[in-house]
Write an enzyme that holds these catalytic residues in place. Structure first.
Site, PDB file in Angstrom:
ATOM      1  N   SER A  79       0.850  -1.190   0.000  1.00  0.00           N
ATOM      2  CA  SER A  79       0.000   0.000   0.000  1.00  0.00           C
ATOM      3  C   SER A  79       0.880   1.233   0.000  1.00  0.00           C
ATOM      4  CB  SER A  79      -0.912   0.003   1.236  1.00  0.00           C
ATOM      5  OG  SER A  79      -1.762   1.143   1.222  1.00  0.00           O
TER       6      SER A  79
ATOM      7  N   HIS B  48      -2.277   7.119  -5.064  1.00  0.00           N
ATOM      8  CA  HIS B  48      -2.475   6.041  -4.094  1.00  0.00           C
ATOM      9  C   HIS B  48      -2.530   4.723  -4.859  1.00  0.00           C
ATOM     10  CE1 HIS B  48      -5.677   3.292  -2.417  1.00  0.00           C
ATOM     11  NE2 HIS B  48      -4.825   3.292  -1.420  1.00  0.00           N
TER      12      HIS B  48
ATOM     13  N   ASN C  94      -2.712   0.184  -4.057  1.00  0.00           N
ATOM     14  CA  ASN C  94      -2.792  -0.911  -3.084  1.00  0.00           C
ATOM     15  C   ASN C  94      -3.015  -2.202  -3.855  1.00  0.00           C
ATOM     16  OD1 ASN C  94      -4.244  -2.914  -1.389  1.00  0.00           O
ATOM     17  ND2 ASN C  94      -4.093  -1.344   0.193  1.00  0.00           N
ATOM     18  N   TYR C  95      -2.150  -3.182  -3.682  1.00  0.00           N
ATOM     19  CA  TYR C  95      -2.321  -4.500  -4.306  1.00  0.00           C
ATOM     20  C   TYR C  95      -2.151  -5.565  -3.241  1.00  0.00           C
ATOM     21  CZ  TYR C  95      -2.600  -2.154  -8.702  1.00  0.00           C
ATOM     22  OH  TYR C  95      -3.040  -1.341  -9.715  1.00  0.00           O
ATOM     23  N   ARG C  96      -3.064  -6.551  -3.221  1.00  0.00           N
ATOM     24  CA  ARG C  96      -3.143  -7.447  -2.073  1.00  0.00           C
ATOM     25  C   ARG C  96      -3.619  -8.849  -2.486  1.00  0.00           C
ATOM     26  NH1 ARG C  96      -6.759  -3.651  -2.671  1.00  0.00           N
ATOM     27  NH2 ARG C  96      -8.964  -4.176  -2.694  1.00  0.00           N
TER      28      ARG C  96
ATOM     29  N   GLY D  70      -4.460  -6.005  17.035  1.00  0.00           N
ATOM     30  CA  GLY D  70      -3.012  -5.914  16.985  1.00  0.00           C
ATOM     31  C   GLY D  70      -2.475  -4.988  15.915  1.00  0.00           C
TER      32      GLY D  70
ATOM     33  N   GLU E  31      -0.605   3.739  13.209  1.00  0.00           N
ATOM     34  CA  GLU E  31       0.214   4.634  12.394  1.00  0.00           C
ATOM     35  C   GLU E  31       0.324   4.137  10.954  1.00  0.00           C
ATOM     36  OE1 GLU E  31       1.415   7.540  13.046  1.00  0.00           O
ATOM     37  OE2 GLU E  31       0.902   7.638  15.173  1.00  0.00           O
TER      38      GLU E  31
END
Length: 340
Positions: free
Chosen positions: A108, A122, A124-126, A296, A300
């Site tokens: 990300s 921006h 994001n690859y998942r 968990g 940040e």
């Protein structure tokens, strides 16, 4: 069925891409401070690497940026499994009543440049997979559901059609290499997703967005017979092509606009648009909500996407002056276009 080594293949790829992207951004501004690199471990299972940039009080190309990767694993509760089963028939057929092991790995990034003429970007690859509980002596149980997702989107403060056309043309070429229906469907998905309902405007000029992409029929791809990646290897290759297209889609824009004139008005408008960016991310963005709800999690890392500075004005006149550059930008944000 997904290759049981796909989690390792995805991990290797995103580690390599993080290194490549950070190196390219550092090379674009060699006099600026280097990105800060921090490794972390998740107590509930998994690890990650955060590469972040912030240089207040300097004239650096970037004002704030982050290129993060995470590879986490753990147990999905029954409620989460039931929710995911609505999109994945295989999971619905296989899911027991208890928890199931999962793996999620992704890259990300967000880049907030200093010059108002350089757009924010921006991506994001998942990859996500759910397995059966492992048996005695097994490192990993049988994969029962898997999918890939991805986004690349552009958020300019000022409209340059040349830049937006280049950005979309690069992403379209990446998609077209894997099927003609992908770019139109995923472009519309991106436009629909990045909509700030309470402002009646989009966050930016879009790009591509897909989720839950696997061997099963996909709700964004109406023609089930049309050519498209279907197997784990094919979809992984598609994801890599799209992610590999990030730097070619964005860096030429940065180089064209980085030295554009800056004045108080343009900076003020940039900060107002960043305020809209914050509103979307905190009110609507699913990734932010999911991240902050994950046990968990390091907050940040989730909130890395927010700009370092932003601005809100009550009933601001900026963007309402007919014929102004700000009004031109707002017109596009309210009515998305087909750029290529």
């Amino acid at each position: 069925m997904a290759d049981t080594a796909m989690r390792e293949r995805m991990t290797t790829y995103i580690e390599s891409m993080q290194t490549t992207i950070v190196a390219a951004l550092e090379a674009a501004d060699p006099d600026a401070p280097a990105f800060k690199r921090r490794t972390w471990d998740r107590a509930a299972g998994g690890r990650g690497v955060s590469c972040t940039f912030s240089a207040p009080g300097t004239n650096s190309l970037l004002e704030k940026a982050g290129v993060n990767i995470s590879m986490i694993h753990g147990q999905l509760p029954p409620a989460a499994i039931a929710n995911m089963a609505t999109e994945h028939a295989a999971l619905g057929r296989s899911a027991p009543t208890g928890t199931l092991p999962f793996f999620a790995g992704g890259l990300s990034l967000v880049i907030h440049p200093r010059n108002p003429s350089v757009p924010t970007v921006h991506a994001n690859y998942r990859y996500f997979e759910i397995t059966e509980p492992s048996g005695e002596g097994e490192a990993q149980g049988k994969v029962v559901a898997w999918w890939f997702g991805g986004i690349t989107d552009l958020t300019p403060n000022y409209l340059s059609e040349e830049d937006v056309v280049h950005f979309h043309a690069t992403l379209k070429a990446a998609c077209d290499a894997h099927g003609p229906e992908l770019y139109p469907a995923f472009k519309k998905s991106c436009d629909d997703y990045f909509f700030i309902k309470h402002r009646d405007e989009h966050r930016g000029v879009g790009g591509i967005r897909f989720d839950d992409l696997c061997e099963e029929p996909h709700k964004l791809l109406a023609d089930a017979s049309a050519p498209r990646p279907r197997t784990p290897d094919e979809i992984f290759a598609f994801v890599k092509t799209c992610c590999d297209a990030f730097l070619p889609s964005y860096l030429p824009i940065v180089q064209r606009r980085r030295d554009a004139p800056v004045d108080e008005r343009r900076r003020r408008w940039q900060l107002l648009r960043r305020g809209r960016y914050v509103e979307f991310n905190l009110v609507y963005d699913r990734g932010t909500k999911f991240g902050l709800a994950t046990p968990g999690v390091q907050a940040e890392n989730v909130l890395m996407s927010l700009p370092e500075t932003a601005r809100w004005e009550y009933m601001s006149e900026m963007g309402t002056e007919e014929g102004s550059e700000e009004a031109q930008m707002l017109e596009v944000l309210r009515s998305p276009r087909d750029w290529v």
